[in-house]
Design an enzyme around this catalytic site. Structure first.
Site, PDB file in Angstrom:
ATOM      1  N   ASP A 425       0.708  -1.255  -0.124  1.00  0.00           N
ATOM      2  CA  ASP A 425       0.014  -0.113   0.037  1.00  0.00           C
ATOM      3  C   ASP A 425       0.794   1.310   0.141  1.00  0.00           C
ATOM      4  OD1 ASP A 425      -1.971  -1.777   0.128  1.00  0.00           O
ATOM      5  OD2 ASP A 425      -2.862  -1.191   1.972  1.00  0.00           O
ATOM      6  N   CYS A 459      -3.456   0.444 -12.838  1.00  0.00           N
ATOM      7  CA  CYS A 459      -3.569   0.484 -11.406  1.00  0.00           C
ATOM      8  C   CYS A 459      -4.790   1.334 -10.887  1.00  0.00           C
ATOM      9  CB  CYS A 459      -2.439   0.928 -10.881  1.00  0.00           C
ATOM     10  SG  CYS A 459      -1.715   2.648 -11.666  1.00  0.00           S
ATOM     11  N   SER A 460      -4.864   2.324 -10.244  1.00  0.00           N
ATOM     12  CA  SER A 460      -5.596   3.218  -9.763  1.00  0.00           C
ATOM     13  C   SER A 460      -5.876   4.289 -10.797  1.00  0.00           C
ATOM     14  CB  SER A 460      -5.814   3.671  -8.383  1.00  0.00           C
ATOM     15  OG  SER A 460      -6.758   4.388  -7.809  1.00  0.00           O
ATOM     16  N   ILE A 463      -0.994   5.712 -13.777  1.00  0.00           N
ATOM     17  CA  ILE A 463       0.306   6.437 -14.022  1.00  0.00           C
ATOM     18  C   ILE A 463       1.419   5.964 -13.089  1.00  0.00           C
ATOM     19  CG2 ILE A 463      -0.866   8.364 -15.139  1.00  0.00           C
ATOM     20  CD1 ILE A 463      -0.637   9.867 -12.374  1.00  0.00           C
ATOM     21  N   GLY A 464       1.293   5.757 -11.861  1.00  0.00           N
ATOM     22  CA  GLY A 464       2.237   5.414 -10.878  1.00  0.00           C
ATOM     23  C   GLY A 464       2.766   4.121 -11.105  1.00  0.00           C
ATOM     24  N   ARG A 465       2.281   3.042 -10.648  1.00  0.00           N
ATOM     25  CA  ARG A 465       2.260   1.476 -10.845  1.00  0.00           C
ATOM     26  C   ARG A 465       2.538   1.348 -12.159  1.00  0.00           C
ATOM     27  NH1 ARG A 465      -1.124  -1.140  -5.659  1.00  0.00           N
ATOM     28  NH2 ARG A 465      -0.756   0.648  -4.471  1.00  0.00           N
ATOM     29  N   GLN A 506       5.431   8.048 -10.765  1.00  0.00           N
ATOM     30  CA  GLN A 506       5.154   9.035  -9.990  1.00  0.00           C
ATOM     31  C   GLN A 506       6.135   9.639  -8.885  1.00  0.00           C
ATOM     32  OE1 GLN A 506       1.925  11.085  -9.158  1.00  0.00           O
ATOM     33  NE2 GLN A 506       2.403  11.186 -11.478  1.00  0.00           N
TER      34      GLN A 506
END
EC number: 3.1.3.48
Length: 593
Positions: A425, A459-460, A463-465, A506
């Site tokens: 998380d 992911c959510s 962009i990040g993961r 990110q």
């Protein structure tokens, strides 16, 4: 040709043979200085488990193989015979093929060493990104085995944008494993030489002081030497007032480039589409967004989904062809976008979905469940999805889904969803091995499906993961394609994917994790190469090595890639008229401040 590190400046014929037989494969080659004829060179090529040595003549006007085609540079000669198979032959007519360059290690892991860079490219870099006193070191293209110190100079005030600013090039000779600038003290390493002239600047006869104030660092690295680069990036700042250092410095520099990628996002900003965005300010670029074509013609916003096509550029630039693999980076589904998600998967003929988030993390919804329960069937608007089976591996769940349009059940497509469940998380995984094994399985599946469309990754926010997984996968594909001695550039790759979807990768932690994952991949691959060589010598079948210690439940490792790159790209030639302002025209000023 993007690299000329197939040139080994300090090895003998015996050492060349040993290198080619232990590290190379048939078709591997390297070039080296001739020991019998100083000034000439030798091309050493592995063929049928043995090594052939070919003399290269350097007349002072051109390079040739004692006859035949003539070339201005050694690099052009090598590139020609790589591209024109069948042109290089023995006297008996047997063809000698140059397939896989066996690269020499960089002479230093310092980030100011840019490797294969022309004088014009160095000037462009120093002019655009440097300031008064910025410097770099590169390979000499006109004198193989030597190097060049390129320094940006200016007026006495050091105004970086002054019209008088220029770039001075100083030849660094490498003789008998010692480095010098044509006179004066000799040094054991490039690093020692640079450190000396940082403290004791050189001065041209015209009075220009060559101050080495700050290095212009490269982000390019030889993949096989990534451990050295990670070690450099992990060093602590030399002084407490120097905050920027290593990974943080590189990532922050990358963040400052965002202003160059302010492309329009008008479709995502339309009032009718706002409720289709999980986060109101994370929107797809218009020029790369996935446009849904099967919507209601009377409803203009029915073509919208928060998703972008990501096309790796390394293949298209070298091969002028469509990349073997592309991606769709998208957000985690909302309740009102699940139908659009499956329309997109069907339209783009995507057969592999990579989900890198849990449905709920820290009490917040990250992605609604967009698939039916195991052995169940569910309709999502005009699309029907059937969950055939689910299987759990250590880090992920694999779901076999059947996708069809409602009323067309006889035309089902198999879609494989790889749901990575162990990303923490907070932060990033402590061990990249699980991610690498996961991506290896995804790669095998994608490769096994003929004419499969883009791999969907989400992911959510998308962009990040999502960016982290895609960038790692792109870099690994480059290494698979070109071998462990190829060049890679992490920031450049991130900038490339960011030009297609905003904000990919990110955090500094994700940025560092990319390096760690590639390092882990290279270390594992090198162990596999060593094991293969041992097994060949012993006559045993080669045994695969996994990226992590955890036993995986499916799939063998991919076939071992060639140790070295095959596709040559066009290289820039050094301007033969370029004048080196060498130390013969300079004197040393020891007390300059």
């Amino acid at each position: 040709m993007t690299s000329r590190r197939w040139f080994h400046p300090n090895i003998t014929g015996v050492e060349a043979e040993n290198l080619l037989l232990t590290r190379g494969v048939d078709g591997s080659f390297l070039a080296r200085p001739s020991k019998s004829n100083p000034g000439d060179f030798t091309l050493s090529v592995r063929r049928n488990g043995a090594v052939t040595h070919i003399k290269i003549q350097n007349t002072g006007d051109y390079y040739d193989l004692y006859g035949g085609e003539k070339f201005a540079t050694l690099a052009e000669l090598v590139q020609y015979y790589m591209e024109h198979h069948g042109q290089l032959k023995e006297k008996n007519g047997d063809v000698i093929e140059l397939k896989y360059p066996l690269n020499c290690a960089d002479p230093t892991s310092e980030r100011w060493f840019h490797g294969h860079l022309s004088g014009k490219e160095a000037e462009k870099l120093l002019t655009e990104k440097g300031k008064h006193g910025s410097f770099l070191v590169r390979e000499s293209q006109s004198h193989p085995g030597d190097f060049v110190l390129s320094v940006r100079t200016g007026d006495d005030k050091g105004e970086s944008n002054d019209s008088k600013s220029k770039v001075t090039h100083v030849m660094i000779r490498c003789q008998e494993l010692k480095y010098d600038v044509g006179g004066g003290e000799r040094f054991d390493s490039l690093t020692d030489l640079v450190e000396h002239y940082k403290k004791n600047p050189m001065v041209e006869t015209l009075g220009t002081v060559l101050q080495l104030k700050q290095p212009l660092n490269t982000t390019r690295i030889n993949a096989a030497e990534i451990e050295s680069r990670v070690r450099e990036l992990s060093k602590l700042a030399e002084t407490t007032d120097k905050v920027k250092q290593g990974f943080w410095e590189e990532f922050e520099t990358l963040q400052q480039q965002e202003c160059k990628l302010l492309y329009s996002r008008k479709e995502g900003q339309r009032q009718e589409n706002k409720n289709k965005n999980r986060y109101k300010n994370i929107l797809p670029f218009d020029h790369t967004r996935v446009v849904l074509h099967d919507g209601d013609p009377n409803e203009p916003v029915s073509d919208y989904i928060n998703a972008n096509i990501i096309m790796p550029e390394f293949e298209t630039k070298c091969n002028n062809s469509k990349p073997k693999k592309s991606y769709i980076a998208t957000q985690g589904c909302l309740q009102n976008t699940v139908n659009d998600f499956w329309r997109m998967v069907f339209q783009e003929n995507s057969r592999v979905i990579v989900m890198t988030t849990k449905e709920v993390e820290r009490g917040k919804s990250k992605c609604v469940k967009y698939w039916p329960d195991e052995c169940a069937l569910k309709e999502y608007g005009v699309m029907r999805v059937r969950n055939v089976r689910e299987s759990a591996a250590h880090d992920y769940t694999l779901r076999e889904l059947k996708l069809s349009k409602v009323g067309q059940g006889n035309t089902e497509r198999t879609v494989w969803q790889y749901h990575f469940r162990t990303w923490p998380d907070h932060g990033v995984p402590s061990d990249p091995g699980g991610v690498l094994d996961f991506l290896e399985e995804v790669h095998h599946k994608q490769e096994s499906i003929v004419d499969a469309g883009p791999v969907v990754v989400h992911c959510s926010a998308g962009i990040g993961r999502t960016g982290t997984f895609i960038v790692i996968d792109i870099l690994i594909d480059i290494i698979r394609e070109k071998g462990v001695d190829c060049d890679i550039d992490v920031p450049k790759t991130i900038q490339m994917v960011r030009s297609q979807r905003s904000g990919m990768v990110q955090t500094e932690a994700q940025y560092r994790f990319i390096y760690m994952a590639v390092q882990h991949y290279i270390e594992t691959l090198q162990r596999r190469i060593e094991e293969e060589q041992k097994s060949k010598r012993k006559g045993h079948e080669y045994t695969n090595i996994k990226y992590s210690l955890v036993d995986q439940t499916s799939g063998d490792q991919s076939p071992l890639p060639p140790c070295t790159p095959t596709p040559p790209c066009a290289e820039m030639r050094e301007d033969s008229a370029r004048v080196y302002e060498n130390v013969g025209l300079m004197q040393q000023q020891r007390s300059f401040r």
